[in-house]
Design a protein around this motif. Structure first.
Motif: not given
Length: 332
Positions: A310-320
């Motif tokens: 979940e943290m990786k997905r959150a960090n990925g969405s913030q990057g996008i």
């Protein structure tokens, strides 16, 4: 042939001493002593090395006096007896013998030492009492003809200690016959009373106390159903101490497997098919506790991985979203 075998033994002992000094230099004195405290058979075995090396100068001094030959024979006899104790070290890991080896160590180190301290107190007191009784009887003997028939079994205070100890083994006649023939009847009755009281305290009370202490130790160790496995692990750790850290790690990975979800924790595991119908209630409870612990570890690991995802997905969405906003700003 004998001289050649003796030279080989001396060479091997010197080699073993060099290896031990190498281990001590690598791990330190304190750790080396701490490890060997758990293995009395190993300590006794190493003492025999000193005995064998001591026999070398004694063998050369045999030409000076025959007393050195007698001393050498005594030391060799002690070394041979103590060397056989070393086999107990390897018997610790055997299922049917291992618990009994631990019992022997525990009984000697704890039960017998406590019993000897108590028994020596009684022995010293009663031995001097017997010495006074027989000394009084000896002084009352006036007739020379009667003196030839009556003999004092305790001539010195030191001898009285040994003779009193033999009374526990069953040497009653050497005590009762001089008391029965003592000229002073009051001293004779006093001696009989002291003998009876010592028999009650020394033979009955103290010996039964020793038996009870040994039985307690036996029941405590015999209740540990997996005691031989603990001893097996101790033997493995003992043998690994003489290896280099790199070799030790290599062998550890060969005979052990990861335990649970933590791959850094390893243990020696024996895989076998278990029939729950033949298992005892205690074994079933242990098995259920282990299964429950493994299930909790897996659940905790699953939650941890889920949070990381979940943290990786959150960090990925913030990057996008950050990239999209940067593009919009570039348009303006």
């Amino acid at each position: 042939l004998r001289l050649g075998c003796e030279l080989v033994v001396v060479v091997f002992i010197v080699f073993q001493i060099i290896v031990d000094f190498r281990d001590i230099r690598r791990i330190g004195w304190l750790k080396w002593i701490t490890i060997y405290k758990a293995f009395p058979a190993k300590i006794v075995y190493k003492v025999t090395w000193a005995f064998v090396l001591l026999c070398v100068p004694l063998r050369l001094l045999c030409f000076v006096h025959r007393a050195f030959l007698m001393l050498e024979n005594c030391i060799i006899i002690c070394a041979v007896i103590m060397t056989t104790v070393h086999f107990l070290f390897f018997c610790r890991a055997v299922k049917f013998v291992g618990p009994f080896v631990v019992m022997i160590y525990t009984i000697i180190a704890r039960d017998l030492s406590q019993f000897i301290m108590i028994y020596i107190t009684f022995l010293l007191g009663f031995s001097q009492s017997f010495y006074i009784v027989f000394f009084s009887c000896e002084e009352s003997v006036d007739n020379d003809e009667y003196a030839d028939k009556w003999k004092n079994p305790m001539q010195t205070p030191h001898e009285s200690i040994f003779r009193t100890f033999t009374l526990v083994i069953g040497d009653y006649l050497s005590f009762y016959r001089p008391l029965a023939t003592c000229p002073k009847k009051d001293i004779a009755w006093l001696g009989k009373f002291v003998m009876l009281f010592y028999k009650l305290c020394g033979s009955i009370l103290l010996l039964n106390l020793l038996i009870a202490m040994m039985r307690r130790t036996y029941n405590t160790i015999f209740a540990r159903t997996e005691e031989y496995k603990r001893q097996w692990a101790k033997v493995i750790l003992m043998l690994e101490m003489s290896m280099k850290p790199a070799d030790r790690l290599t062998y550890l990975k060969q005979y052990s497997v990861p335990t649970g979800t933590n791959k850094s924790l390893r243990s020696f595991t024996v895989t076998k098919k278990l029939d729950r119908a033949k298992m005892s209630e205690h074994e079933k409870e242990i098995r259920m506790e282990k299964d429950k612990e493994i299930a909790e570890q897996r659940q905790a690991l699953y939650k941890k991985k889920k949070i990381e995802m979940e943290m990786k997905r959150a960090n990925g969405s913030q990057g996008i979203t950050g990239k999209k906003s940067a593009r919009r700003m570039s348009y303006f």
